[in-house]
Motif scaffolding. Structure first.
Motif, PDB file in Angstrom:
ATOM      1  N   LEU A  54      44.202  15.576  24.604  1.00 42.77           N
ATOM      2  CA  LEU A  54      42.890  15.603  25.246  1.00 42.77           C
ATOM      3  C   LEU A  54      41.874  14.771  24.483  1.00 42.77           C
ATOM      4  O   LEU A  54      41.146  13.953  25.070  1.00 42.77           O
ATOM      5  CB  LEU A  54      42.398  17.046  25.363  1.00 42.77           C
ATOM      6  CG  LEU A  54      43.045  17.910  26.444  1.00 42.77           C
ATOM      7  CD1 LEU A  54      42.637  19.366  26.277  1.00 42.77           C
ATOM      8  CD2 LEU A  54      42.666  17.415  27.832  1.00 42.77           C
ATOM      9  N   VAL A  55      41.814  14.960  23.181  1.00 39.82           N
ATOM     10  CA  VAL A  55      40.798  14.283  22.378  1.00 39.82           C
ATOM     11  C   VAL A  55      41.190  12.847  22.071  1.00 39.82           C
ATOM     12  O   VAL A  55      40.368  11.925  22.166  1.00 39.82           O
ATOM     13  CB  VAL A  55      40.540  15.069  21.079  1.00 39.82           C
ATOM     14  CG1 VAL A  55      39.510  14.347  20.204  1.00 39.82           C
ATOM     15  CG2 VAL A  55      40.064  16.488  21.401  1.00 39.82           C
ATOM     16  N   GLY A  56      42.453  12.641  21.730  1.00 44.15           N
ATOM     17  CA  GLY A  56      42.889  11.311  21.338  1.00 44.15           C
ATOM     18  C   GLY A  56      43.213  10.400  22.503  1.00 44.15           C
ATOM     19  O   GLY A  56      42.671   9.290  22.610  1.00 44.15           O
ATOM     20  N   ASP A  57      44.075  10.874  23.413  1.00 41.90           N
ATOM     21  CA  ASP A  57      44.526  10.024  24.512  1.00 41.90           C
ATOM     22  C   ASP A  57      43.537   9.969  25.677  1.00 41.90           C
ATOM     23  O   ASP A  57      43.306   8.905  26.259  1.00 41.90           O
ATOM     24  CB  ASP A  57      45.881  10.511  25.029  1.00 41.90           C
ATOM     25  CG  ASP A  57      46.976  10.441  23.970  1.00 41.90           C
ATOM     26  OD1 ASP A  57      46.777   9.718  22.975  1.00 41.90           O
ATOM     27  OD2 ASP A  57      48.003  11.114  24.137  1.00 41.90           O
ATOM     28  N   LEU A  58      42.965  11.118  26.030  1.00 42.11           N
ATOM     29  CA  LEU A  58      42.080  11.182  27.199  1.00 42.11           C
ATOM     30  C   LEU A  58      40.606  11.054  26.838  1.00 42.11           C
ATOM     31  O   LEU A  58      39.760  10.981  27.728  1.00 42.11           O
ATOM     32  CB  LEU A  58      42.322  12.490  27.961  1.00 42.11           C
ATOM     33  CG  LEU A  58      43.745  12.680  28.491  1.00 42.11           C
ATOM     34  CD1 LEU A  58      43.874  14.025  29.204  1.00 42.11           C
ATOM     35  CD2 LEU A  58      44.140  11.545  29.432  1.00 42.11           C
ATOM     36  N   GLY A  59      40.289  11.046  25.553  1.00 40.57           N
ATOM     37  CA  GLY A  59      38.910  10.807  25.130  1.00 40.57           C
ATOM     38  C   GLY A  59      37.959  11.941  25.438  1.00 40.57           C
ATOM     39  O   GLY A  59      36.762  11.707  25.674  1.00 40.57           O
ATOM     40  N   LEU A  60      38.439  13.196  25.435  1.00 44.78           N
ATOM     41  CA  LEU A  60      37.566  14.330  25.749  1.00 44.78           C
ATOM     42  C   LEU A  60      36.480  14.477  24.688  1.00 44.78           C
ATOM     43  O   LEU A  60      36.773  14.512  23.492  1.00 44.78           O
ATOM     44  CB  LEU A  60      38.397  15.619  25.826  1.00 44.78           C
ATOM     45  CG  LEU A  60      37.594  16.879  26.187  1.00 44.78           C
ATOM     46  CD1 LEU A  60      37.099  16.798  27.621  1.00 44.78           C
ATOM     47  CD2 LEU A  60      38.429  18.136  25.980  1.00 44.78           C
ATOM     48  N   ARG A  61      35.229  14.571  25.145  1.00 48.08           N
ATOM     49  CA  ARG A  61      34.115  14.713  24.221  1.00 48.08           C
ATOM     50  C   ARG A  61      33.171  15.853  24.584  1.00 48.08           C
ATOM     51  O   ARG A  61      32.262  16.162  23.809  1.00 48.08           O
ATOM     52  CB  ARG A  61      33.311  13.394  24.168  1.00 48.08           C
ATOM     53  CG  ARG A  61      34.078  12.227  23.547  1.00 48.08           C
ATOM     54  CD  ARG A  61      34.408  12.493  22.082  1.00 48.08           C
ATOM     55  NE  ARG A  61      35.137  11.386  21.449  1.00 48.08           N
ATOM     56  CZ  ARG A  61      36.469  11.295  21.410  1.00 48.08           C
ATOM     57  NH1 ARG A  61      37.217  12.259  21.964  1.00 48.08           N
ATOM     58  NH2 ARG A  61      37.054  10.290  20.828  1.00 48.08           N
ATOM     59  N   GLU A  62      33.352  16.473  25.754  1.00 51.94           N
ATOM     60  CA  GLU A  62      32.419  17.535  26.159  1.00 51.94           C
ATOM     61  C   GLU A  62      33.135  18.590  26.977  1.00 51.94           C
ATOM     62  O   GLU A  62      33.948  18.275  27.846  1.00 51.94           O
ATOM     63  CB  GLU A  62      31.259  16.939  26.962  1.00 51.94           C
ATOM     64  CG  GLU A  62      30.134  17.908  27.233  1.00 51.94           C
ATOM     65  CD  GLU A  62      28.896  17.217  27.767  1.00 51.94           C
ATOM     66  OE1 GLU A  62      27.800  17.515  27.284  1.00 51.94           O
ATOM     67  OE2 GLU A  62      29.037  16.368  28.674  1.00 51.94           O
ATOM     68  N   VAL A  63      32.829  19.859  26.677  1.00 51.42           N
ATOM     69  CA  VAL A  63      33.358  21.000  27.426  1.00 51.42           C
ATOM     70  C   VAL A  63      32.188  21.721  28.081  1.00 51.42           C
ATOM     71  O   VAL A  63      31.235  22.118  27.400  1.00 51.42           O
ATOM     72  CB  VAL A  63      34.127  21.969  26.502  1.00 51.42           C
ATOM     73  CG1 VAL A  63      34.530  23.229  27.266  1.00 51.42           C
ATOM     74  CG2 VAL A  63      35.354  21.285  25.908  1.00 51.42           C
TER      75      VAL A  63
END
Length: 274
Positions: A54-63
């Motif tokens: 999620l954080v590395g591949d998909l670039g998740l920055r906000e929940v």
């Protein structure tokens, strides 16, 4: 013709109902952009590999967390809370005593927490003219009627021009998340029938979703006290909610305008999703 909903699922160890809002057709012939906004069920059981993806591949920055304070306290800290790059925002769509805008502030019960905090939810009130609607429709109209501020604030968070992707979620990722996502997609220009189809897509994984929630003490009682069919989203539920917004406000955008989410903010959310 390939359905625009095919291939949007994000398969993780710790979620059952996560998918990308990208790839949906819009009324002007375009499509929503992938990798911007995701929708999901509870994120408490993400694995190390899930967080990395999620954080590395998909670039998740906000929940964007739509659960109640009680749910957050009962479930405890999720693994994404330990990731410095990810911001968490909390907007409960159910009435509560008190007001919370940041999930971090309520992850640990304060020492002076009043007795009976688990019963902190206020009774849901249904507008008299909505009492004849089906139960799910009444619930969704309740979010819009009683917690319009939280609905709008969640959309403002999604509209913010932050780098990376955002995920909006509740417990199952179908009801509270479904209402917020429906409004966001309407702002992006996705037609009603596609919004309904996206909402109903959760039915494909409902057995696994119910089983996941039943394994959590927080949700187990509700899961086992009702059959799977009662948890399954029905297209006619979202069709009816959108029809009511059309009748009363001229559409979802009219509801948003009436509740302070005006043209500039709608343009910002549209840009995020397009």
């Amino acid at each position: 013709m390939t359905s625009p909903h095919t291939g949007r699922w994000i398969r993780l160890d710790g979620t059952t109902n996560m998918r990308d809002l990208g790839g949906l057709p819009t009324t002007d012939g375009g499509r929503t952009a992938p990798g911007r906004i995701l929708r999901s069920d509870n994120l408490q059981t993400l694995s190390v590999a899930d967080v990395r993806r999620l954080v590395g591949d998909l670039g998740l920055r906000e929940v964007i967390d739509l659960r109640t304070t009680a749910e957050i306290l009962l479930e405890g800290r999720g693994p994404l809370r330990d990731v410095a790059e990810v911001t968490h925002r909390h907007f409960s769509l159910l009435p509560e005593r008190g007001h919370h805008t940041d999930v971090f502030a309520v992850e640990e019960p304060p020492e002076d927490l009043a007795e009976g905090w688990l019963e902190s939810l206020l009774p849901r009130r249904v507008a008299e003219h909505d009492e004849g609607e089906p139960p799910a429709v009444r619930s969704y109209l309740g979010y819009l009627g009683q917690r319009s501020d939280a609905v709008v604030d969640a959309l403002r968070a999604l509209a913010a021009p932050v780098p990376g992707a955002a995920v909006v979620h509740c417990a199952a990722g179908k009801d509270r998340t479904g209402v917020v996502v429906a409004l966001a997609l309407a702002v992006a220009g996705v037609p009603h029938e596609e919004i309904v189809a996206d909402y109903a897509l959760t039915a494909e994984i409902i057995d696994a979703l119910v089983a996941k929630l039943a394994a959590s003490p927080t949700y187990a009682e509700d899961m086992v006290s009702r059959d799977v069919a009662s948890h399954t989203p029905r297209a006619e539920t979202m069709e009816r909610v959108l029809a009511i917004l059309d009748e009363r406000y001229g559409g979802p955008l009219g509801w948003l305008e009436a509740h302070g989410f005006g043209a500039d903010e709608q343009a910002a959310l549209r840009a995020r999703l397009r």
